[in-house]
Scaffold this motif. Structure first.
Motif, PDB file in Angstrom:
ATOM      1  N   ILE A   5       0.839  -1.209   0.000  1.00 53.57           N
ATOM      2  CA  ILE A   5       0.000   0.000   0.000  1.00 53.57           C
ATOM      3  C   ILE A   5       0.866   1.249   0.000  1.00 53.57           C
ATOM      4  CG2 ILE A   5      -1.645   1.351   1.361  1.00 53.57           C
ATOM      5  CD1 ILE A   5      -2.804  -1.393   2.310  1.00 53.57           C
ATOM      6  N   LEU A   6       1.908   1.268   0.826  1.00 53.27           N
ATOM      7  CA  LEU A   6       2.773   2.456   0.877  1.00 53.27           C
ATOM      8  C   LEU A   6       3.581   2.624  -0.408  1.00 53.27           C
ATOM      9  CD1 LEU A   6       4.039   2.528   4.568  1.00 53.27           C
ATOM     10  CD2 LEU A   6       2.253   3.899   3.502  1.00 53.27           C
ATOM     11  N   ALA A   7       3.963   1.515  -1.038  1.00 52.75           N
ATOM     12  CA  ALA A   7       4.685   1.621  -2.312  1.00 52.75           C
ATOM     13  C   ALA A   7       3.796   2.263  -3.377  1.00 52.75           C
ATOM     14  CB  ALA A   7       5.148   0.238  -2.764  1.00 52.75           C
ATOM     15  N   PHE A   8       2.535   1.851  -3.433  1.00 48.71           N
ATOM     16  CA  PHE A   8       1.607   2.470  -4.390  1.00 48.71           C
ATOM     17  C   PHE A   8       1.330   3.920  -4.022  1.00 48.71           C
ATOM     18  CE2 PHE A   8       0.402  -1.913  -5.734  1.00 48.71           C
ATOM     19  CZ  PHE A   8       0.543  -1.719  -7.102  1.00 48.71           C
ATOM     20  N   THR A   9       1.352   4.238  -2.743  1.00 48.93           N
ATOM     21  CA  THR A   9       1.179   5.628  -2.311  1.00 48.93           C
ATOM     22  C   THR A   9       2.287   6.512  -2.869  1.00 48.93           C
ATOM     23  OG1 THR A   9       0.050   4.957  -0.270  1.00 48.93           O
ATOM     24  CG2 THR A   9       1.042   7.137  -0.295  1.00 48.93           C
ATOM     25  N   GLU A  10       3.502   5.982  -2.926  1.00 51.50           N
ATOM     26  CA  GLU A  10       4.636   6.755  -3.457  1.00 51.50           C
ATOM     27  C   GLU A  10       4.467   7.087  -4.934  1.00 51.50           C
ATOM     28  OE1 GLU A  10       8.230   4.697  -2.584  1.00 51.50           O
ATOM     29  OE2 GLU A  10       8.025   4.931  -0.402  1.00 51.50           O
ATOM     30  N   HIS A  11       3.636   6.334  -5.652  1.00 55.11           N
ATOM     31  CA  HIS A  11       3.388   6.606  -7.069  1.00 55.11           C
ATOM     32  C   HIS A  11       2.357   7.712  -7.265  1.00 55.11           C
ATOM     33  CE1 HIS A  11       4.231   2.006  -7.545  1.00 55.11           C
ATOM     34  NE2 HIS A  11       5.317   2.676  -7.236  1.00 55.11           N
ATOM     35  N   GLY A  12       1.747   8.149  -6.156  1.00 57.51           N
ATOM     36  CA  GLY A  12       0.720   9.184  -6.243  1.00 57.51           C
ATOM     37  C   GLY A  12      -0.682   8.683  -5.977  1.00 57.51           C
ATOM     38  N   ASN A  13      -0.839   7.387  -5.770  1.00 52.29           N
ATOM     39  CA  ASN A  13      -2.173   6.837  -5.498  1.00 52.29           C
ATOM     40  C   ASN A  13      -2.614   7.202  -4.084  1.00 52.29           C
ATOM     41  OD1 ASN A  13      -2.514   5.190  -8.008  1.00 52.29           O
ATOM     42  ND2 ASN A  13      -0.637   4.254  -7.232  1.00 52.29           N
ATOM     43  N   ARG A  14      -3.911   7.455  -3.941  1.00 52.36           N
ATOM     44  CA  ARG A  14      -4.420   7.922  -2.654  1.00 52.36           C
ATOM     45  C   ARG A  14      -5.621   7.124  -2.141  1.00 52.36           C
ATOM     46  NH1 ARG A  14      -0.116   9.488  -2.799  1.00 52.36           N
ATOM     47  NH2 ARG A  14       0.701  11.619  -2.638  1.00 52.36           N
ATOM     48  N   GLU A  15      -6.217   6.286  -2.966  1.00 55.75           N
ATOM     49  CA  GLU A  15      -7.361   5.510  -2.505  1.00 55.75           C
ATOM     50  C   GLU A  15      -7.200   4.055  -2.930  1.00 55.75           C
ATOM     51  OE1 GLU A  15     -12.264   5.589  -2.414  1.00 55.75           O
ATOM     52  OE2 GLU A  15     -11.134   7.345  -3.070  1.00 55.75           O
TER      53      GLU A  15
END
Length: 252
Positions: free
Chosen positions: A103-113
């Motif tokens: 989840i945090l790795a995808f957050t680093e790409h700009g994803n928020r939900e």
């Protein structure tokens, strides 16, 4: 190729789709676990991934992450236990850390939900912990994210249950490898089901407690907790249609 699966995209296409949190990320989480002699080891992965892809294609603005295939330890009273070759599980700590990191790795790409779509009952509380920690960790970095956690079976209505089980429903606790999962697999992956190997048996009965080390005598030698003999692809369609429609409507 126009696909909702992140793994099938090149990195630039993916980058452009998720810029500024433009997409919701669907993350299927399952398990590799025996489901009787009539079915493959991976229904808990294939079913949530299929639902996630159908929801993403129907709803738009969603992408499907590669599934987390290994889940928390199979429990005797919900999955037959870890006595069977092929059931390959991880600790709760490992699953929690894995989901948290993803989840945090995808957050680093700009994803928020994020929508975490669970297909293995035993995973539930470890995914709760991963989601809660990820939200708090992102907030410490000044980023607000939202994680929705669901299990697909919670979207199946009593009406559909009565339709699938006209002779009466024995309950969710003994549906491991039974009519529901087998019907869905007959619909989406019929080559992974061999109904000639079905073991027709009464629903399992368990005492109102657990014991460790687990007792293999509590479980049928087939590994299933109820009979899949009345499973059909048509029943799988009824279940999937309702789950996909309700999840799409709720989170679009």
């Amino acid at each position: 190729m126009n696909s909702v699966k992140i793994a099938e995209m090149d990195w630039m296409t993916y980058r452009d789709k998720v810029q500024d949190g433009a997409c919701k990320i669907l993350l299927p989480v399952g398990a590799i676990e025996q489901h009787g002699p009539h079915m493959s080891l991976n229904p808990d992965v294939l079913i949530p991934e299929h639902i996630a892809c159908q929801v993403a294609e129907r709803s738009g603005g969603m992408l499907v992450a590669p599934p987390i295939a290994y889940g928390y330890k199979s429990q005797v009273k919900s999955g037959g236990g870890n006595f069977f070759p092929g059931t390959t599980c991880v600790s709760g700590r490992s699953l929690e850390e894995y989901a948290y990191d993803v989840i945090l790795a995808f957050t680093e790409h700009g994803n928020r939900e994020f929508i975490v779509l669970n297909g293995h009952y035993e995973n539930s509380m470890f995914l709760v912990e991963a989601a809660d920690r990820a939200v708090k960790q992102a907030r410490l970095s000044g980023i607000e994210i939202k994680v929705i956690l669901l299990s697909y079976w919670d979207f199946i209505s009593e009406t559909t249950i009565e339709k699938v089980f006209p002779d009466g429903f024995s309950g969710w606790a003994v549906e491991h490898g039974g009519v529901l999962e087998t019907s869905i697999m007959l619909k989406i992956h019929p080559k992974l089901v061999d109904m000639s190997k079905v073991v027709d048996m009464p629903p399992a009965e368990f005492p109102p407690y657990d014991v460790f080390p687990p007792d293999p005598d509590w479980v049928s030698s087939s590994g299933t907790l109820s009979s899949p003999a009345k499973a059909t692809a048509e029943k799988g369609s009824w279940i999937l249609d309702e789950c996909i429609e309700k999840i799409s409507r709720t989170f679009s």
